[in-house]
Design a protein around this motif. Structure first.
Motif, PDB file in Angstrom:
ATOM      1  N   VAL A  23       8.233  53.776  91.875  1.00 39.08           N
ATOM      2  CA  VAL A  23       8.251  55.214  92.128  1.00 39.08           C
ATOM      3  C   VAL A  23       8.759  55.467  93.543  1.00 39.08           C
ATOM      4  CG1 VAL A  23       6.904  57.325  92.212  1.00 39.08           C
ATOM      5  CG2 VAL A  23       6.324  55.547  90.564  1.00 39.08           C
ATOM      6  N   ALA A  24       9.701  56.388  93.639  1.00 42.79           N
ATOM      7  CA  ALA A  24      10.295  56.720  94.940  1.00 42.79           C
ATOM      8  C   ALA A  24       9.794  58.077  95.422  1.00 42.79           C
ATOM      9  CB  ALA A  24      11.814  56.744  94.834  1.00 42.79           C
ATOM     10  N   SER A  25       9.568  58.179  96.715  1.00 46.22           N
ATOM     11  CA  SER A  25       9.211  59.463  97.304  1.00 46.22           C
ATOM     12  C   SER A  25      10.489  60.234  97.617  1.00 46.22           C
ATOM     13  CB  SER A  25       8.397  59.246  98.576  1.00 46.22           C
ATOM     14  OG  SER A  25       9.196  58.602  99.565  1.00 46.22           O
ATOM     15  N   GLY A  26      10.327  61.511  97.907  1.00 48.81           N
ATOM     16  CA  GLY A  26      11.462  62.308  98.330  1.00 48.81           C
ATOM     17  C   GLY A  26      12.229  62.935  97.188  1.00 48.81           C
ATOM     18  N   SER A  27      13.336  63.559  97.551  1.00 53.72           N
ATOM     19  CA  SER A  27      14.097  64.350  96.582  1.00 53.72           C
ATOM     20  C   SER A  27      15.489  63.806  96.309  1.00 53.72           C
ATOM     21  CB  SER A  27      14.208  65.789  97.098  1.00 53.72           C
ATOM     22  OG  SER A  27      14.848  65.794  98.370  1.00 53.72           O
ATOM     23  N   SER A  28      15.761  62.590  96.770  1.00 54.43           N
ATOM     24  CA  SER A  28      17.116  62.042  96.634  1.00 54.43           C
ATOM     25  C   SER A  28      17.261  61.024  95.522  1.00 54.43           C
ATOM     26  CB  SER A  28      17.550  61.400  97.950  1.00 54.43           C
ATOM     27  OG  SER A  28      17.521  62.327  99.004  1.00 54.43           O
ATOM     28  N   PHE A  29      16.215  60.815  94.763  1.00 53.81           N
ATOM     29  CA  PHE A  29      16.225  59.741  93.772  1.00 53.81           C
ATOM     30  C   PHE A  29      17.387  59.882  92.794  1.00 53.81           C
ATOM     31  CE2 PHE A  29      14.400  56.332  91.380  1.00 53.81           C
ATOM     32  CZ  PHE A  29      14.669  56.613  90.049  1.00 53.81           C
ATOM     33  N   SER A  30      17.659  61.089  92.360  1.00 49.37           N
ATOM     34  CA  SER A  30      18.660  61.282  91.302  1.00 49.37           C
ATOM     35  C   SER A  30      20.065  60.893  91.737  1.00 49.37           C
ATOM     36  CB  SER A  30      18.646  62.724  90.814  1.00 49.37           C
ATOM     37  OG  SER A  30      19.018  63.601  91.860  1.00 49.37           O
ATOM     38  N   ILE A  31      20.334  60.837  93.031  1.00 48.38           N
ATOM     39  CA  ILE A  31      21.670  60.470  93.501  1.00 48.38           C
ATOM     40  C   ILE A  31      21.714  59.042  94.048  1.00 48.38           C
ATOM     41  CG2 ILE A  31      22.302  62.850  94.001  1.00 48.38           C
ATOM     42  CD1 ILE A  31      21.947  62.161  96.997  1.00 48.38           C
ATOM     43  N   ALA A  32      20.621  58.312  93.862  1.00 47.75           N
ATOM     44  CA  ALA A  32      20.527  56.965  94.413  1.00 47.75           C
ATOM     45  C   ALA A  32      20.919  55.912  93.385  1.00 47.75           C
ATOM     46  CB  ALA A  32      19.104  56.686  94.883  1.00 47.75           C
ATOM     47  N   ALA A  33      21.503  54.841  93.890  1.00 50.06           N
ATOM     48  CA  ALA A  33      21.660  53.638  93.089  1.00 50.06           C
ATOM     49  C   ALA A  33      20.392  52.817  93.248  1.00 50.06           C
ATOM     50  CB  ALA A  33      22.869  52.837  93.558  1.00 50.06           C
ATOM     51  N   MET A  34      19.878  52.321  92.131  1.00 49.40           N
ATOM     52  CA  MET A  34      18.620  51.585  92.156  1.00 49.40           C
ATOM     53  C   MET A  34      18.852  50.152  91.698  1.00 49.40           C
ATOM     54  SD  MET A  34      16.540  53.855  93.215  1.00 49.40           S
ATOM     55  CE  MET A  34      15.038  52.891  93.041  1.00 49.40           C
ATOM     56  N   GLY A  35      18.073  49.251  92.279  1.00 49.97           N
ATOM     57  CA  GLY A  35      18.198  47.856  91.887  1.00 49.97           C
ATOM     58  C   GLY A  35      16.847  47.174  91.863  1.00 49.97           C
ATOM     59  N   TRP A  36      16.749  46.160  91.041  1.00 46.42           N
ATOM     60  CA  TRP A  36      15.584  45.273  91.020  1.00 46.42           C
ATOM     61  C   TRP A  36      16.035  43.893  91.497  1.00 46.42           C
ATOM     62  CZ3 TRP A  36      10.568  46.286  90.524  1.00 46.42           C
ATOM     63  CH2 TRP A  36      10.167  47.497  89.921  1.00 46.42           C
ATOM     64  N   TYR A  37      15.279  43.355  92.422  1.00 46.82           N
ATOM     65  CA  TYR A  37      15.517  42.032  92.971  1.00 46.82           C
ATOM     66  C   TYR A  37      14.265  41.193  92.769  1.00 46.82           C
ATOM     67  CZ  TYR A  37      19.482  43.980  95.656  1.00 46.82           C
ATOM     68  OH  TYR A  37      20.668  44.573  96.041  1.00 46.82           O
ATOM     69  N   ARG A  38      14.433  39.898  92.945  1.00 51.78           N
ATOM     70  CA  ARG A  38      13.260  39.035  92.975  1.00 51.78           C
ATOM     71  C   ARG A  38      13.470  37.920  93.993  1.00 51.78           C
ATOM     72  NH1 ARG A  38      13.673  36.004  87.076  1.00 51.78           N
ATOM     73  NH2 ARG A  38      15.471  34.659  87.563  1.00 51.78           N
ATOM     74  N   GLN A  39      12.352  37.419  94.486  1.00 48.90           N
ATOM     75  CA  GLN A  39      12.398  36.309  95.423  1.00 48.90           C
ATOM     76  C   GLN A  39      11.309  35.322  95.068  1.00 48.90           C
ATOM     77  OE1 GLN A  39      12.236  37.388  99.595  1.00 48.90           O
ATOM     78  NE2 GLN A  39      13.184  35.461 100.183  1.00 48.90           N
ATOM     79  N   ALA A  40      11.738  34.157  94.618  1.00 49.95           N
ATOM     80  CA  ALA A  40      10.797  33.090  94.329  1.00 49.95           C
ATOM     81  C   ALA A  40      10.498  32.318  95.614  1.00 49.95           C
ATOM     82  CB  ALA A  40      11.378  32.157  93.272  1.00 49.95           C
TER      83      ALA A  40
END
Length: 116
Positions: A23-40
């Motif tokens: 979940v992101a705060s703020g009002s810019s989420f709709s114009i953002a590129a989102m990614g999922w990363y992982r670190q083992a």
């Protein structure tokens, strides 16, 4: 400043499924590129999946066919559905929000452990 909060991690048996949320705060989420990363442990952080503001998705070869990224702009939330989990999927999973070169935010991470 954008803040991201991941949830949904935990302990799961091999072959199981998990759905991570961010979940992101703020009002810019709709114009953002989102990614999922992982670190083992002992490894570099790697990009698993991404979704543009238009809904176009991309996946790393290591997880293609087993994970699905999606977003709900009304809830400022990005999801990562993970199926057929393997012990090598054990890692801390992070979400990332990016708006051009202006904003690059990270969550605190959520631990996923795949073990019997």
């Amino acid at each position: 400043q954008v803040q991201l909060v991941e949830s949904g991690g935990g302990l799961v048996q091999p072959g199981g499924s998990l759905r991570l949320s961010c979940v992101a705060s703020g009002s810019s989420f709709s114009i953002a590129a989102m990614g999922w990363y992982r670190q083992a442990a002992g490894k570099q952080r790697e990009l698993l999946a991404s979704i543009t503001m238009f809904g176009s998705t991309g996946y790393a070869d290591s997880v293609k066919g087993r994970v699905t990224i999606s977003r709900d702009n009304a809830k400022n939330t990005v999801y990562l559905q993970m199926n057929s989990l393997k012990p090598e999927d054990t890692a801390v999973y992070y979400c990332n929000l990016r708006i051009g070169a202006r904003i690059d935010a990270w969550g605190q991470g959520t631990q996923v452990t795949v073990s019997s």
